[in-house]
Design a protein around this motif. Structure first.
Motif, PDB file in Angstrom:
ATOM      1  N   ASN A  95      -6.063   4.257  -7.059  1.00 15.93           N
ATOM      2  CA  ASN A  95      -7.251   4.854  -6.452  1.00 15.93           C
ATOM      3  C   ASN A  95      -8.262   5.272  -7.520  1.00 15.93           C
ATOM      4  O   ASN A  95      -8.781   4.436  -8.213  1.00 15.93           O
ATOM      5  CB  ASN A  95      -6.919   5.993  -5.488  1.00 15.93           C
ATOM      6  CG  ASN A  95      -8.130   6.318  -4.605  1.00 15.93           C
ATOM      7  OD1 ASN A  95      -8.965   5.452  -4.370  1.00 15.93           O
ATOM      8  ND2 ASN A  95      -8.239   7.541  -4.133  1.00 15.93           N
ATOM      9  N   SER A 127      -7.887   0.919   3.445  1.00 14.95           N
ATOM     10  CA  SER A 127      -8.353   0.460   2.131  1.00 14.95           C
ATOM     11  C   SER A 127      -9.577  -0.432   2.290  1.00 14.95           C
ATOM     12  O   SER A 127      -9.830  -0.961   3.372  1.00 14.95           O
ATOM     13  CB  SER A 127      -7.215  -0.332   1.481  1.00 14.95           C
ATOM     14  OG  SER A 127      -7.647  -0.941   0.297  1.00 14.95           O
ATOM     15  N   ILE A 139     -16.385  -3.052  -2.578  1.00 14.41           N
ATOM     16  CA  ILE A 139     -15.555  -4.251  -2.755  1.00 14.41           C
ATOM     17  C   ILE A 139     -15.934  -5.322  -1.732  1.00 14.41           C
ATOM     18  O   ILE A 139     -16.111  -6.497  -2.070  1.00 14.41           O
ATOM     19  CB  ILE A 139     -14.054  -3.898  -2.596  1.00 14.41           C
ATOM     20  CG1 ILE A 139     -13.569  -3.061  -3.777  1.00 14.41           C
ATOM     21  CG2 ILE A 139     -13.218  -5.171  -2.443  1.00 14.41           C
ATOM     22  CD1 ILE A 139     -12.143  -2.525  -3.635  1.00 14.41           C
ATOM     23  N   PRO A 194     -16.826   5.881  -7.024  1.00 15.54           N
ATOM     24  CA  PRO A 194     -16.469   5.766  -8.438  1.00 15.54           C
ATOM     25  C   PRO A 194     -15.825   4.396  -8.748  1.00 15.54           C
ATOM     26  O   PRO A 194     -15.756   3.560  -7.876  1.00 15.54           O
ATOM     27  CB  PRO A 194     -15.453   6.887  -8.636  1.00 15.54           C
ATOM     28  CG  PRO A 194     -15.041   7.325  -7.281  1.00 15.54           C
ATOM     29  CD  PRO A 194     -15.826   6.567  -6.251  1.00 15.54           C
ATOM     30  N   GLU A 195     -15.408   4.163  -9.968  1.00 15.76           N
ATOM     31  CA  GLU A 195     -14.802   2.882 -10.354  1.00 15.76           C
ATOM     32  C   GLU A 195     -13.302   3.015 -10.622  1.00 15.76           C
ATOM     33  O   GLU A 195     -12.814   4.110 -10.860  1.00 15.76           O
ATOM     34  CB  GLU A 195     -15.475   2.367 -11.630  1.00 15.76           C
ATOM     35  CG  GLU A 195     -16.807   1.711 -11.400  1.00 15.76           C
ATOM     36  CD  GLU A 195     -16.738   0.417 -10.576  1.00 15.76           C
ATOM     37  OE1 GLU A 195     -15.633  -0.114 -10.356  1.00 15.76           O
ATOM     38  OE2 GLU A 195     -17.799  -0.050 -10.156  1.00 15.76           O
ATOM     39  N   ARG A 210       0.855  -1.194   0.000  1.00 15.26           N
ATOM     40  CA  ARG A 210       0.000   0.000   0.000  1.00 15.26           C
ATOM     41  C   ARG A 210       0.891   1.244   0.000  1.00 15.26           C
ATOM     42  O   ARG A 210       1.984   1.234   0.569  1.00 15.26           O
ATOM     43  CB  ARG A 210      -0.834  -0.050   1.286  1.00 15.26           C
ATOM     44  CG  ARG A 210      -1.843   1.063   1.457  1.00 15.26           C
ATOM     45  CD  ARG A 210      -3.043   0.857   0.592  1.00 15.26           C
ATOM     46  NE  ARG A 210      -4.167   1.680   1.024  1.00 15.26           N
ATOM     47  CZ  ARG A 210      -5.147   2.039   0.220  1.00 15.26           C
ATOM     48  NH1 ARG A 210      -5.160   1.674  -1.049  1.00 15.26           N
ATOM     49  NH2 ARG A 210      -6.151   2.758   0.673  1.00 15.26           N
TER      50      ARG A 210
END
Ligand code: DON
Length: 568
Positions: free
Chosen positions: A397, A448, A472, A374-375, A104
């Motif tokens: 991101n 995350s 997710i 958003p994607e 990360r």
């Protein structure tokens, strides 16, 4: 911890709740000891093929994880790349070791909340998501060096070769890449190096045109030759730091030099006899997933009608996402009650607060976490012929990260600083808020939702994950439950999805998820149902059935380029 203590107490009082918990005894020996061939699912055919090429050259799943990841860095820059980071969950057959590599991004040492505030003290979303101030120190290059040194069989040079070749020879621009660049073109236009890399005559390259990126090929070659020194130190590092600082960023040479990937113990969950390996902090994924599964383990979901199954799942989602907002952050800096959050006693307490027929309004639960999502981000799944497995989710991101390119490097820097709670209580691009536990401080890694996972049962094993921001974790939950119920990856990735994230207090659903009657029944229970105007996610899953020794691979039909293959 107060509310946890109270809920544990409540659950002890209502001990009858444990009746439904059903963790089965030890597993039978596997029927086949190895699959004998491999399966890969990723979001682009060139990346899946890069992985298969490296396996054919004698590499293992971990070399293939480098090859697929680096190829995606070239062909899917809108989602992940050398300027970003990710999580690599691995299972190594030879010693049964499960490994989680945290690559990360890290906050530069000079990070202070005020840097992302406007004149009124409000979060300046432009600074948080565009340009070099939004970029954390990248982890993806260090991940490849680490994977090759510690887990691969081939030299890094070999595993990076397909990506380097694709970058030099070029590939055909697909419509999602075109749309992504188009959507970000105003931001890209701010910096000459970004314009040069991504725009043609000021516009996104047309779908079907050939796109070459010799700069990223050179960067990959440098990493292949010099390892971390080729990126995090020396001339290349100076170039990154000078360019970032000249455009308002705060990186230093020391920030780059001190970046390391961290190996962490994966989270291990047990659900109805299945073992699930998944992402620990600084991902919130494993803990939120574990809380949801622990709550749901108290019900026999298979025996319920769809309305009640969805109702109970939504109630579990609501409660787990509330805890995400309150407790979770970088484990190296923040103390988190992980054992308590994952304890069956705690889940029983939360379950006790779920009404079987009525929605719990989210504002009755303490805390706060509103909408948005958003994607972009990418996930790929690999099982090799020996049964080694890799489950990788990586990202820059938001679409094309910060939009900022350092001249001559060939990649965009991430905008992962926005995953911090940059200003306490003020929502980020995903509508997520947080406080001290996820504040931007020197060296910390932002919280995350990425949840690369493995589902391990007596006969069947699945490797699963997806992009999708705050959605997710609920996608991975629904995918795991469907796989456990017998769906193959091809179906798991295609199944319609629903989501609840505590706030906004809304069940969102993909267009084909619910019938009219189901929606009416959920509404009668008090749920607000929003039939989403769009679909979400880009799930890539592979599985191995040891009893029949068959492999399956499924990639999300929602996206055009995704590619799942089993070796013939
Ligand atoms: O780490 C995270 O949770 C986010 N940076 C992931 C971003 C994402 O999934 C974007 N879109 N699909």
């Amino acid at each position: 911890m107060n509310c946890i203590a109270k809920l544990v107490f409540a659950s002890l009082v209502g001990a009858g709740l444990f009746a439904g918990m059903n963790v089965q005894a030890a597993q039978k020996p596997a029927a086949a000891s190895k699959p004998g061939k491999a399966a890969i699912a990723s979001s682009h055919q060139l990346a899946t093929d890069a992985g298969l090429e490296i396996l054919a050259k004698g590499g293992n799943a971990f070399d293939a994880a480098i090859a697929v990841g680096a190829a995606l860095a070239v062909v899917e820059p809108e989602s992940s790349g050398l300027g970003g980071g990710g999580f690599f969950l691995l299972h190594r057959v030879k010693d049964g070791k499960d490994i989680f590599i945290d690559a990360r991004e890290a906050a530069p040492a000079a990070s202070r909340s005020e840097l992302w505030a406007d004149a009124d003290g409000k979060l300046d979303s432009d600074k948080a998501t565009n340009g070099p101030l939004s970029a954390g120190i990248p982890g993806e290059p260090a991940a490849y060096v680490w994977l090759a040194e510690h887990y691969g069989k081939l030299p890094l040079k070999a595993s990076l070769a397909p990506a380097i070749r694709i970058a030099r020879e070029g590939f055909s621009v697909y419509s999602r890449l075109h749309r992504s660049i188009d959507r970000r073109s105003a931001v890209l236009s701010r910096w000459p190096a970004s314009v040069q890399l991504y725009l043609v005559d000021g516009k996104a390259p047309e779908a079907g045109s050939t796109w070459r990126n010799p700069d990223i090929a050179n960067t990959l070659e440098r990493i292949a030759r010099h390892g971390n020194d080729g990126f995090y130190r020396g001339e290349f590092a100076s170039k990154l730091v000078d360019s970032v600082r000249a455009s308002g960023g705060i990186w230093t040479l020391e920030d780059l030099d001190s970046y390391v990937v961290k190996e962490r113990a994966p989270i291990t969950l047990n659900y109805r006899g299945w073992k699930i390996l998944t992402a620990p902090p600084p991902s919130s994924g494993g803990i939120v997933l574990g809380e949801m599964l622990n709550m749901l383990a108290g019900y026999d979901l298979a025996k319920l009608d769809q309305v009640h199954r969805v109702h109970l799942s939504v109630e579990a989602m609501r409660r787990a996402y509330r805890d995400r907002a309150e407790y979770l952050g970088d484990p190296d800096y923040v103390e988190m009650p992980i054992n308590e959050l994952l304890s069956p006693l705690y889940a029983a307490g939360l379950r006790a607060s779920i009404h079987p027929e009525k929605a719990t309004p989210s504002d009755l639960l303490p805390g706060y976490m509103p909408p948005g999502e958003p994607e972009h981000t990418t996930h790929y799944s690999i099982i090799d012929a020996d049964g080694n497995m890799a489950s990788v989710t990586k990202t820059v991101n938001l679409t094309l990260g910060s939009g900022f390119v350092v001249e001559g490097t060939g990649f965009v820097l991430n905008d992962e600083m926005d995953d911090f709670a940059l200003l306490p209580g003020q929502a980020n691009a995903f509508g997520l808020v947080g406080g001290e536990a996820n504040a931007p401080k020197a060296g910390r890694r932002p919280l995350s939702s990425m949840t690369p996972s493995m589902v391990i049962g007596e006969d069947r094993v699945g490797v699963i994950g997806t992009p999708g921001g705050s959605r997710i974790i609920t996608m991975v939950l629904e995918g795991i439950l469907a796989f456990i119920d017998g769906d193959l990856p091809e179906k798991v990735v295609a199944n319609p999805r629903f989501h609840h994230q505590y706030l906004p207090d809304v069940v969102s659903a993909e267009p084909k998820m619910f019938s009219r009657e189901t929606i009416r029944a959920l509404q009668a229970m008090g749920h607000i149902v929003n039939e989403s105007e769009r679909t979400w996610g880009l799930m890539n899953m592979v599985s191995w059935d040891r009893k029949t020794n068959t492999l399956h691979a499924g990639s999300d039909p929602r996206e055009e380029m995704s590619s799942a293959k089993v070796q013939p």
